[in-house]
Enzyme design. Structure first.
Site, PDB file in Angstrom:
ATOM      1  N   ASP A  97       7.783  -5.310   2.412  1.00 41.58           N
ATOM      2  CA  ASP A  97       8.393  -4.230   1.639  1.00 41.58           C
ATOM      3  C   ASP A  97       7.886  -4.310   0.197  1.00 41.58           C
ATOM      4  OD1 ASP A  97      10.068  -2.443   0.281  1.00 41.58           O
ATOM      5  OD2 ASP A  97      11.732  -2.843   1.642  1.00 41.58           O
ATOM      6  N   GLU A 168       0.446   1.280  11.695  1.00 44.19           N
ATOM      7  CA  GLU A 168      -0.966   1.306  11.313  1.00 44.19           C
ATOM      8  C   GLU A 168      -1.667   2.514  11.918  1.00 44.19           C
ATOM      9  OE1 GLU A 168      -2.404  -3.242  10.501  1.00 44.19           O
ATOM     10  OE2 GLU A 168      -2.208  -2.612  12.581  1.00 44.19           O
TER      11      GLU A 168
END
Length: 301
Positions: A97, A168
């Site tokens: 994060d 991704e």
């Protein structure tokens, strides 16, 4: 040893040497893949939630994996408490994060204090490998790492033919860039003062020399015991002259929640941690018990 490591119960530091650690392992697929490809090596995952921990444990069982271990704890404290210096060869962080706001920088996994700790735990030439899609996070990490003057630093845009995660795949289809950061330990970092906690072997109950105690003096109140040591008390349960209350203790920002009991014994009271509470035994808890004991016994602080 079981796959799950309960940091409150095990002897610390662990005896692992030359291991690979993943911080924030999510679904656990990356750890499982590495463990399968390197059955002679030990892998360790760190998470803050039970959901990914339980997913990983199920996958270890279904794949008959015996070289993966994990714990549920904030990464900073897990690294500090569980591992010896120079015991880790690689630390992976896949899409940590970035905590976009500057005011949230203290929560980033690559802030200077964390990187210092990683460096102390890494073997010589050990590496921290980070993959991110946020370039501001790259810049922040490079700035923090450079200050410690112990890493060689490499940043690249990896070629990902088979995305490791659904995220991704989504990001690449959107044309977003992905960066790999490799911090390789070349020498020991400069000395840096960091947050630490001191574990003790046993917690001793505190005797309150009083015929009557006033537990309402601490109920639903917050106290500063000393710098970086705070306690917040919640509602009281009462049965006769015995009491129990839930407390939250912040010790150098290390948080523990547990039940404190106050029990009548002849002409005095005993204040202690409930036997049903599992805690990391620390100096802070011992100080908190003494502090609360003085208040309910109406002693001068």
């Amino acid at each position: 040893m079981k796959h799950y490591i309960d940091w409150r119960k095990v002897k610390k530091p662990l005896e692992f040497e030359n291991i690979t650690v993943e911080i924030g392992f999510g679904s656990g697929d990356f750890l499982i893949k590495m463990a399968k490809e390197n059955p002679e090596e030990i892998f360790f995952g760190i998470e803050k939630s039970w959901i990914p921990v339980n997913k990983l444990l199920k996958k270890c069982s279904s794949h008959s994996i015996n070289n993966v271990f994990c714990t549920k704890l904030d990464a900073y404290w897990a690294i500090q408490l569980l591992f010896k210096d120079k015991a880790i060869k690689k630390i992976f962080m896949n899409y940590p994060d970035p905590w976009f706001k500057k005011s949230h920088a203290e929560r980033r996994l690559t802030k200077m204090e964390n990187l210092y700790l990683y460096a102390k735990k890494l073997i010589s030439s050990g590496e921290v490998k980070i993959r991110t899609d946020d370039y501001s996070f790259v810049e922040f990490t490079l700035q923090e790492a450079a200050f410690l003057n112990c890493f060689s630093i490499n940043v690249s845009n990896p070629s990902i033919d088979e995305p490791l995660t659904k995220y991704e795949k989504r990001w690449l289809s959107m044309g977003k860039n992905i960066w790999d950061i490799v911090l390789k330990k070349e020498k020991e970092p400069i000395t840096l003062k960091i947050s630490e906690i001191k574990e003790v072997t046993e917690l001793y109950p505190v005797k309150v020399s009083a015929d009557i105690v006033d537990v309402e003096l601490i109920a639903n109140k917050e106290f500063k015991i000393e710098d970086a040591l705070y306690i917040k008390c919640f509602s009281v349960w009462e049965r006769g002259q015995d009491y129990a209350l839930e407390v939250l203790l912040s010790e150098n920002e290390f948080l523990q929640s547990f039940i404190v009991t106050v029990k009548k014994k002849n002409d005095y009271f005993i204040i202690d941690v409930s036997k049903f509470s599992e805690v990391l035994k620390t100096e802070g808890i011992q100080k908190a018990l003494k502090f609360l004991g003085k208040i309910i016994g109406k002693e001068k602080l």
